[in-house]
Design an enzyme around this catalytic site. Structure first.
Site, PDB file in Angstrom:
ATOM      1  N   ARG A   1     -10.192 -10.432 -11.930  1.00  0.00           N
ATOM      2  CA  ARG A   1      -8.918  -9.834 -12.404  1.00  0.00           C
ATOM      3  C   ARG A   1      -7.799 -11.042 -12.460  1.00  0.00           C
ATOM      4  NH1 ARG A   1      -6.176  -7.177  -7.090  1.00  0.00           N
ATOM      5  NH2 ARG A   1      -4.658  -6.537  -8.703  1.00  0.00           N
ATOM      6  N   ARG A   2      -6.763 -10.733 -13.105  1.00  0.00           N
ATOM      7  CA  ARG A   2      -5.518 -11.683 -13.153  1.00  0.00           C
ATOM      8  C   ARG A   2      -6.043 -13.032 -14.011  1.00  0.00           C
ATOM      9  NH1 ARG A   2      -5.684 -11.203  -7.220  1.00  0.00           N
ATOM     10  NH2 ARG A   2      -4.252  -9.626  -6.660  1.00  0.00           N
TER      11      ARG A   2
ATOM     12  N   HIS B   1      -8.893   0.500 -11.342  1.00  0.00           N
ATOM     13  CA  HIS B   1      -8.565   1.596 -10.127  1.00  0.00           C
ATOM     14  C   HIS B   1      -7.065   1.686 -10.235  1.00  0.00           C
ATOM     15  CE1 HIS B   1      -8.147   3.581  -6.519  1.00  0.00           C
ATOM     16  NE2 HIS B   1      -7.317   2.426  -6.110  1.00  0.00           N
ATOM     17  N   PHE B   2      -6.253   0.730 -10.611  1.00  0.00           N
ATOM     18  CA  PHE B   2      -4.793   0.829 -10.612  1.00  0.00           C
ATOM     19  C   PHE B   2      -4.602   1.581 -11.953  1.00  0.00           C
ATOM     20  CE2 PHE B   2      -3.613  -3.440  -8.159  1.00  0.00           C
ATOM     21  CZ  PHE B   2      -3.898  -2.779  -7.161  1.00  0.00           C
ATOM     22  N   HIS B   3      -5.250   1.545 -12.779  1.00  0.00           N
ATOM     23  CA  HIS B   3      -4.897   2.281 -14.078  1.00  0.00           C
ATOM     24  C   HIS B   3      -5.194   3.817 -14.244  1.00  0.00           C
ATOM     25  CE1 HIS B   3      -3.894  -1.787 -15.660  1.00  0.00           C
ATOM     26  NE2 HIS B   3      -3.217  -1.190 -16.690  1.00  0.00           N
TER      27      HIS B   3
ATOM     28  N   TYR C   1       1.689   5.292  -2.469  1.00  0.00           N
ATOM     29  CA  TYR C   1       2.029   6.495  -2.308  1.00  0.00           C
ATOM     30  C   TYR C   1       3.585   6.999  -2.648  1.00  0.00           C
ATOM     31  CZ  TYR C   1      -2.314   6.768  -0.146  1.00  0.00           C
ATOM     32  OH  TYR C   1      -3.666   7.109   0.183  1.00  0.00           O
TER      33      TYR C   1
ATOM     34  N   HIS D   1       0.894  -1.324  -0.073  1.00  0.00           N
ATOM     35  CA  HIS D   1       0.016  -0.056  -0.176  1.00  0.00           C
ATOM     36  C   HIS D   1       0.985   1.261   0.022  1.00  0.00           C
ATOM     37  CE1 HIS D   1      -3.616   2.340  -0.028  1.00  0.00           C
ATOM     38  NE2 HIS D   1      -2.863   3.183   1.020  1.00  0.00           N
TER      39      HIS D   1
END
Length: 536
Positions: free
Chosen positions: A422-423, A357-359, A210, A206
């Site tokens: 996913r994956r 979300h990651f993208h 950041y 996590h």
């Protein structure tokens, strides 16, 4: 520049792997030469999420530190050592994936097992980054010894915070790799404690987000104001927001493990609460940035409620790309709140929503800001100029990226709400009606991914132009000054011992009891390959 060379090589390789993924999932493409889907998925994740980001960030931070506090010949030599350790580690890891010995994804969850060289290469990347961090801390220390009683330059303060966070967080994954994965992969240990390994990974995983984000914030706080002809709204607010990110980015890894048994629900709840605390520095940043935009516009004479907004330098790619990144962080942050919320997480956990979300976050907010940095940093370092032609190409590239990511990430979010995992390389699931519905969204992802790859090729072309072929000249290194009437920055904001102590205390509070409980009560170990993996 050497760090950034590796970053852009990684961008091209990782982007190509991403294109192949969306084409495979569309059901209209089969990988040639026996290449496995999870092989390219692993390479995509490792090369983009770990290599591209880390190398670009360290190169950018060295530029910031050299500009603000200076760098000695000895520090520069140690910095080269950091670069070569990381580059050797990256080469070893990438080669292991390419030959099909490490198709374990960038999270490398046990009981999936890779070749020992995969873990050894990753360890070298982490150790090299620590060496880079030690150089940054030494740079600030030497500057403060020469300037007693003065506040440190804002950007140097921010770099120091980011590398502190990275060092503390990456201790978790380093311990997992050295103590668990390498002995297990070499055959010295028959079993591996899966829950411990996942907990150590997400203790790191996590704050990794950041570590990607804070360099973008550095540009937003201290560089974008200069580009638009303004000043930093508040030096104190910027420093305080970074201190809060240090506090609340590390002791929150359990919100990635909300569906996992073996972790007491009370501690999951506590870490979810700590996760939501990062909303505070995020809103502080949004307030600061739009205050800067409005003050600058009104100072230039633009009236009305939104007159200042219309007259921002939209035709300057150094501003446009990071600004679109800022806007993408609004839905990206909202998605993050959903991911970290216990009940709503149950809806989207391990669906392709999370990939979308990651993208939105790292692949749009962070990467578009990095692209915006590239347009002035590369010509500054190479003694060249940002021409009108390259600026125009950059604007085109920014819109290509935005359109491609909107299509691809949007389709991922919607398909995730419909339950698509996913994956996974499979393109059809369930009944005929569901397969057709999902197929439409997978085709949209393929279209968006293809547009994104066009954007990658154009960005690599722009990078080459800026590095080697742009006209010789001088490009500004834009560092903004603080508003003249801003309150003085209190010196207690640089009480490093206090900030580190509070960070360690929060980590010990959030992890000590549940981690001891995990070690005492989790199963003795999992057989490497015949253990049922489920959807993990």
């Amino acid at each position: 520049m050497s760090f950034i060379y590796v970053a852009f090589i990684s961008l091209f390789i990782g982007g190509l792997m991403g294109l192949l993924q969306v084409l495979v999932r569309s059901g209209s493409f089969t990988l040639p030469w026996g290449i496995g889907y999870y092989q390219i998925l692993t390479l995509h994740g490792v090369v983009l999420a770990l290599v591209l980001t880390t190398f670009f960030i360290l190169g950018f931070q060295y530029a910031l530190m050299g500009k603000t506090v200076g760098i000695s010949d000895k520090q520069r030599k140690v910095s080269w050592l950091a670069f070569w350790i990381m580059t050797v580690g990256t080469t070893i890891t990438a080669a292991t994936i390419l030959v099909g010995k490490a198709s374990v994804l960038y999270t490398f969850y046990a009981p999936l097992k890779a070749h020992p060289l995969f873990y050894i290469g990753l360890t070298l990347v982490i150790v090299g980054s620590w060496v880079a961090g030690f150089v940054n801390w030494r740079q600030l220390y030497v500057w403060k010894k020469a300037h007693p009683g003065e506040k440190s330059p804002l950007l140097a303060f921010m770099v120091t915070i980011n590398m502190l966070m990275w060092f503390i967080a990456s201790l978790g994954v380093a311990i997992a790799v050295l103590v668990q994965f390498i002995p297990w992969s070499l055959g010295y240990a028959e079993t591996i404690n899966v829950l411990v390994s996942r907990t150590l990974f997400w203790y790191f995983g996590h704050p990794l987000v950041y570590f990607w984000l804070l360099p973008a914030y550095m540009a937003w706080y201290a560089i974008i104001p200069k580009i638009i002809g303004g000043k930093i709204f508040s030096d104190s607010l910027a420093r305080l927001s970074f201190v809060l990110f240090l506090f609340f980015s590390i002791p929150v890894g359990f919100h990635h493990q909300l569906t996992e048994p073996g972790i007491d629900p009370t501690w999951k709840f506590i870490q979810v609460v700590l996760t939501f605390m990062v909303v505070i520095p995020s809103l502080m940043t949004a307030f600061s940035m739009f205050a800067t935009f409005e003050i600058t516009g009104r100072r230039k004479g633009y009236g009305g409620l939104f007159g200042w907004l219309k007259h921002l330098p939209w035709k300057d790619v150094r501003f446009l790309a990071p600004f679109i990144g800022m806007l993408a962080f609004i839905p990206g942050g909202a998605g993050g709140i959903i991911n970290a919320s216990h009940q709503m997480n149950a809806v989207v956990h391990n669906t392709i929503w999370v990939t979308g979300h990651f993208h939105l976050t790292v692949a749009t907010t962070v990467i578009l800001t990095f692209f915006g940095i590239t347009y002035w940093l590369i010509p500054h370092l190479t003694g060249r100029t940002l021409t009108k032609e390259i600026n125009r190409l950059g604007i085109i590239q920014t819109f290509i990226w935005t359109i491609g990511m909107t299509i691809m990430s949007g389709a991922m979010h919607i398909q995730g709400l419909l339950g698509a995992p996913r994956r996974s390389s499979y393109s059809d699931y369930g009944g005929t009606e569901q397969a057709a519905e999902w197929g439409a969204y997978q085709m949209a992802q393929a279209i968006g991914g293809t547009i994104l790859f066009v954007g990658i090729v154009l960005m690599v072309y722009i990078f080459i132009k800026l590095t080697f072929f742009s006209p010789k000249g001088e490009e500004e290194f834009p560092i903004a000054e603080e508003e003249e009437d801003a309150p003085a920055t209190p010196m207690w904001l640089e009480n490093w011992k206090l900030w580190i102590a509070i960070t360690i205390a929060l980590i010990l509070f959030a992890y000590t009891i549940p981690f001891v409980d995990i070690i005492q009560n989790s199963p003795p170990g999992s057989p490497p390959f015949d253990w049922p993996i489920g959807n993990s």
